[in-house]
Design a protein around this motif. Structure first.
Motif, PDB file in Angstrom:
ATOM      1  N   VAL A   3       0.856  -1.185   0.000  1.00  0.00           N
ATOM      2  CA  VAL A   3       0.000   0.000   0.000  1.00  0.00           C
ATOM      3  C   VAL A   3       0.893   1.236   0.000  1.00  0.00           C
ATOM      4  CG1 VAL A   3      -1.716   1.327   1.289  1.00  0.00           C
ATOM      5  CG2 VAL A   3      -1.860  -1.165   1.227  1.00  0.00           C
ATOM      6  N   SER A   4       0.588   2.182  -0.858  1.00  0.00           N
ATOM      7  CA  SER A   4       1.310   3.452  -0.869  1.00  0.00           C
ATOM      8  C   SER A   4       0.465   4.497  -0.143  1.00  0.00           C
ATOM      9  CB  SER A   4       1.584   3.909  -2.304  1.00  0.00           C
ATOM     10  OG  SER A   4       2.445   3.006  -2.964  1.00  0.00           O
ATOM     11  N   VAL A   5       0.930   4.906   1.028  1.00  0.00           N
ATOM     12  CA  VAL A   5       0.259   5.968   1.776  1.00  0.00           C
ATOM     13  C   VAL A   5       0.843   7.292   1.298  1.00  0.00           C
ATOM     14  CG1 VAL A   5      -0.300   6.887   4.051  1.00  0.00           C
ATOM     15  CG2 VAL A   5       0.049   4.423   3.756  1.00  0.00           C
ATOM     16  N   VAL A   6      -0.014   8.197   0.867  1.00  0.00           N
ATOM     17  CA  VAL A   6       0.463   9.456   0.290  1.00  0.00           C
ATOM     18  C   VAL A   6      -0.088  10.628   1.092  1.00  0.00           C
ATOM     19  CG1 VAL A   6       0.594  10.883  -1.787  1.00  0.00           C
ATOM     20  CG2 VAL A   6       0.580   8.385  -1.991  1.00  0.00           C
ATOM     21  N   MET A   7       0.808  11.549   1.424  1.00  0.00           N
ATOM     22  CA  MET A   7       0.461  12.725   2.226  1.00  0.00           C
ATOM     23  C   MET A   7       1.034  13.965   1.551  1.00  0.00           C
ATOM     24  SD  MET A   7       1.917  13.743   6.033  1.00  0.00           S
ATOM     25  CE  MET A   7       1.211  12.320   6.850  1.00  0.00           C
ATOM     26  N   ALA A   8       0.236  15.011   1.449  1.00  0.00           N
ATOM     27  CA  ALA A   8       0.722  16.323   1.020  1.00  0.00           C
ATOM     28  C   ALA A   8       0.681  17.246   2.234  1.00  0.00           C
ATOM     29  CB  ALA A   8      -0.140  16.886  -0.102  1.00  0.00           C
ATOM     30  N   VAL A   9       1.736  18.038   2.418  1.00  0.00           N
ATOM     31  CA  VAL A   9       1.781  18.915   3.581  1.00  0.00           C
ATOM     32  C   VAL A   9       2.285  20.294   3.176  1.00  0.00           C
ATOM     33  CG1 VAL A   9       4.078  18.004   4.206  1.00  0.00           C
ATOM     34  CG2 VAL A   9       2.712  19.241   5.919  1.00  0.00           C
ATOM     35  N   PHE A  10       1.602  21.311   3.675  1.00  0.00           N
ATOM     36  CA  PHE A  10       2.039  22.698   3.501  1.00  0.00           C
ATOM     37  C   PHE A  10       1.953  23.381   4.855  1.00  0.00           C
ATOM     38  CE2 PHE A  10       0.855  27.205   2.705  1.00  0.00           C
ATOM     39  CZ  PHE A  10       2.083  27.615   2.212  1.00  0.00           C
ATOM     40  N   ASN A  11       3.107  23.773   5.381  1.00  0.00           N
ATOM     41  CA  ASN A  11       3.182  24.444   6.676  1.00  0.00           C
ATOM     42  C   ASN A  11       2.385  23.691   7.741  1.00  0.00           C
ATOM     43  OD1 ASN A  11       4.782  26.374   5.484  1.00  0.00           O
ATOM     44  ND2 ASN A  11       3.222  27.969   5.439  1.00  0.00           N
ATOM     45  N   GLY A  12       2.711  22.419   7.875  1.00  0.00           N
ATOM     46  CA  GLY A  12       1.952  21.563   8.785  1.00  0.00           C
ATOM     47  C   GLY A  12       2.690  21.207  10.063  1.00  0.00           C
ATOM     48  N   GLU A  13       3.556  22.087  10.541  1.00  0.00           N
ATOM     49  CA  GLU A  13       4.424  21.760  11.671  1.00  0.00           C
ATOM     50  C   GLU A  13       3.671  21.355  12.936  1.00  0.00           C
ATOM     51  OE1 GLU A  13       6.753  25.254  12.392  1.00  0.00           O
ATOM     52  OE2 GLU A  13       5.058  26.431  13.144  1.00  0.00           O
ATOM     53  N   ASP A  42       7.566  26.807   7.095  1.00  0.00           N
ATOM     54  CA  ASP A  42       7.698  26.690   8.552  1.00  0.00           C
ATOM     55  C   ASP A  42       8.712  25.607   8.872  1.00  0.00           C
ATOM     56  OD1 ASP A  42       6.317  24.435   7.841  1.00  0.00           O
ATOM     57  OD2 ASP A  42       4.663  24.696   9.259  1.00  0.00           O
ATOM     58  N   GLN A  43       8.529  24.865   9.936  1.00  0.00           N
ATOM     59  CA  GLN A  43       9.470  23.835  10.359  1.00  0.00           C
ATOM     60  C   GLN A  43       9.204  22.468   9.727  1.00  0.00           C
ATOM     61  OE1 GLN A  43      12.285  24.288  12.428  1.00  0.00           O
ATOM     62  NE2 GLN A  43      11.718  26.385  11.838  1.00  0.00           N
ATOM     63  N   THR A  44       8.325  22.421   8.738  1.00  0.00           N
ATOM     64  CA  THR A  44       7.976  21.148   8.105  1.00  0.00           C
ATOM     65  C   THR A  44       9.194  20.428   7.553  1.00  0.00           C
ATOM     66  OG1 THR A  44       5.686  21.751   7.565  1.00  0.00           O
ATOM     67  CG2 THR A  44       6.745  20.118   6.147  1.00  0.00           C
ATOM     68  N   ARG A  45      10.055  21.137   6.821  1.00  0.00           N
ATOM     69  CA  ARG A  45      11.243  20.491   6.239  1.00  0.00           C
ATOM     70  C   ARG A  45      12.128  19.891   7.332  1.00  0.00           C
ATOM     71  NH1 ARG A  45      14.671  20.779   1.443  1.00  0.00           N
ATOM     72  NH2 ARG A  45      13.094  22.063   0.415  1.00  0.00           N
ATOM     73  N   TYR A  46      12.309  20.618   8.426  1.00  0.00           N
ATOM     74  CA  TYR A  46      13.143  20.106   9.519  1.00  0.00           C
ATOM     75  C   TYR A  46      12.510  18.853  10.127  1.00  0.00           C
ATOM     76  CZ  TYR A  46      15.323  19.619  14.073  1.00  0.00           C
ATOM     77  OH  TYR A  46      15.954  19.104  15.184  1.00  0.00           O
ATOM     78  N   ILE A  47      11.196  18.884  10.385  1.00  0.00           N
ATOM     79  CA  ILE A  47      10.509  17.714  10.962  1.00  0.00           C
ATOM     80  C   ILE A  47      10.690  16.498  10.060  1.00  0.00           C
ATOM     81  CG2 ILE A  47       8.240  16.769  11.567  1.00  0.00           C
ATOM     82  CD1 ILE A  47       7.440  19.670  12.348  1.00  0.00           C
ATOM     83  N   LEU A  48      10.563  16.701   8.763  1.00  0.00           N
ATOM     84  CA  LEU A  48      10.714  15.591   7.816  1.00  0.00           C
ATOM     85  C   LEU A  48      12.152  15.070   7.790  1.00  0.00           C
ATOM     86  CD1 LEU A  48       8.508  16.894   4.853  1.00  0.00           C
ATOM     87  CD2 LEU A  48       7.911  15.176   6.569  1.00  0.00           C
ATOM     88  N   SER A  49      13.106  15.950   8.039  1.00  0.00           N
ATOM     89  CA  SER A  49      14.513  15.524   8.016  1.00  0.00           C
ATOM     90  C   SER A  49      14.857  14.626   9.195  1.00  0.00           C
ATOM     91  CB  SER A  49      15.433  16.749   8.020  1.00  0.00           C
ATOM     92  OG  SER A  49      15.416  17.393   9.289  1.00  0.00           O
ATOM     93  N   GLN A  50      14.023  14.611  10.223  1.00  0.00           N
ATOM     94  CA  GLN A  50      14.275  13.804  11.416  1.00  0.00           C
ATOM     95  C   GLN A  50      13.735  12.384  11.310  1.00  0.00           C
ATOM     96  OE1 GLN A  50      16.229  15.316  13.977  1.00  0.00           O
ATOM     97  NE2 GLN A  50      16.343  16.673  12.191  1.00  0.00           N
ATOM     98  N   ILE A  51      13.033  12.086  10.227  1.00  0.00           N
ATOM     99  CA  ILE A  51      12.447  10.754  10.061  1.00  0.00           C
ATOM    100  C   ILE A  51      13.540   9.761   9.712  1.00  0.00           C
ATOM    101  CG2 ILE A  51      10.822   9.333   8.751  1.00  0.00           C
ATOM    102  CD1 ILE A  51       9.223  11.888   8.202  1.00  0.00           C
ATOM    103  N   ASN A  52      13.586   8.666  10.441  1.00  0.00           N
ATOM    104  CA  ASN A  52      14.575   7.612  10.189  1.00  0.00           C
ATOM    105  C   ASN A  52      13.828   6.291  10.008  1.00  0.00           C
ATOM    106  OD1 ASN A  52      16.940   6.157   9.924  1.00  0.00           O
ATOM    107  ND2 ASN A  52      17.254   5.972  12.137  1.00  0.00           N
ATOM    108  N   ASP A  53      13.235   6.127   8.834  1.00  0.00           N
ATOM    109  CA  ASP A  53      12.457   4.928   8.538  1.00  0.00           C
ATOM    110  C   ASP A  53      12.533   4.701   7.034  1.00  0.00           C
ATOM    111  OD1 ASP A  53      10.182   3.143   7.928  1.00  0.00           O
ATOM    112  OD2 ASP A  53       9.578   3.509  10.015  1.00  0.00           O
TER     113      ASP A  53
END
Length: 341
Positions: A3-13, A42-53
């Protein structure tokens, strides 16, 4: 099944990590999560950079292109045959994917499956009665009931849905001309491809913000009606051998004024607006229908109209049906209650 779970986010910190975690903690493990950062500042890019999966793929867009375009981009890279949508400030309950995958295997003819939603508050606490009111789409569960009422309200909560990637691609994906109701438009087109189902249990938590419960009061044309208007016009035009159809629109004065704006955008030819109903109205409408003065009737309905006034409208519709007019062919009903929430 992947299954491909797809999410779009804009300034969703504010809720992004919570939303992502709700996917990563699913009991069903065979999935990929594709997150499209739609030009966030906002901080969305930083939050995404912390994902380790290693199941997570992040796509950064340099500018904001809108959710429909961002989702189309994410789905174009998906490896799975089925797409599960996850909105960036909502939560999927732990068994969501597991139960939907099982349902797909058990119902191989369907093109999409959703679930009931529970509404939760954003930063500001929303009164429980208002949250319950926002769960109104939950009353549509039976597949045929959903199809019959597809013009009445949006039958599926976007983030709760898993759909066939092949069908999505065949019908052209999300239409980016819609800023908000691109999902509703997609369901309308999917209904023409096969059955859409809904699991009769809550598997998704949909976040309500204080500024999202005042629809219709900010001067913006409601996109729900744009979607519905275009599809109704197309159906009646096809039944009318391609000729421009003429409509009679029934509702109270406020609803009819609002629909005039929709008619302008959709180029719907409204021959008459009817805000009062008498015994003579039934016969006149049917005579106009037989004479070709109108090709279809639209009723704008809301809970505020559940009075003698609304009863007359309902009786009129029942009379027209007995005379041979057909539901969702030349008789249509649209929910107008949001105008007064």
């Amino acid at each position: 099944m992947l299954v491909s779970v797809v999410m779009a986010v804009f300034n969703g910190e504010n809720y992004l990590k919570e939303s992502i975690d709700s996917v990563l903690q699913q009991t069903y493990r065979n999935f990929e999560l594709i997150i499209v950062n739609d030009g966030s500042t906002d901080q969305t890019r930083y939050i995404l950079s912390q994902i380790n999966d290693n199941r997570v793929q992040v796509i950064h867009l340099e500018s904001n292109v809108g959710s429909a375009n961002a989702l189309n981009k994410g789905i174009s890279t998906a490896k799975g045959d089925w797409i599960a949508i996850q909105d960036a400030d909502d939560r999927s309950l732990p068994t969501r994917l597991e139960e939907q995958v099982k349902y797909v295997f058990d119902h191989p003819n369907i093109v999409a499956v959703g679930a009931l939603k529970a509404c939760i508050s954003g930063r500001l606490e929303i009164p429980k009665e208002k949250l319950k009111r926002e769960e109104h789409g939950n009353f549509l569960v039976d597949p045929e009931h959903m199809r019959l009422n597809r013009f009445y309200i949006n039958p599926l909560c976007h983030g709760s849905v898993m759909f066939s990637k092949a069908v999505f691609q065949r019908i052209g994906g999300y239409d980016p001309t819609y800023q908000i109701c691109y999902d509703y438009d997609l369901w309308m087109r999917m209904f023409e491809e096969g059955p859409l189902h809904k699991l009769p249990k809550v598997l998704y938590e949909y976040r309500i913000h204080d500024d999202s419960i005042s629809k219709g009061n900010d001067g913006v044309i409601n996109e729900d009606w744009i979607v519905v208007g275009k599809h109704i016009k197309s159906i009646v035009s096809e039944n009318n051998k391609g000729l421009v159809p003429k409509f009679a629109v029934l509702g109270n004065d406020h609803a009819c004024r609002e629909f005039k704006r929709t008619a302008e955008v959709c180029h719907i030819n409204v021959a008459q607006y009817i805000v009062q109903v008498s015994e003579n109205t039934k016969q006149k409408i049917f005579q106009d229908y037989l004479a070709g003065n109108i090709d279809a009737v639209i009723l704008l309905e809301g809970v505020q109209f559940l009075t003698l006034f609304q009863t007359l409208f309902q009786t009129l519709f029942q009379t027209l049906q007995r005379k041979g007019m057909e539901w969702n062919k030349d008789l249509f009903k649209i929910w107008a209650g949001y105008l007064y929430s």
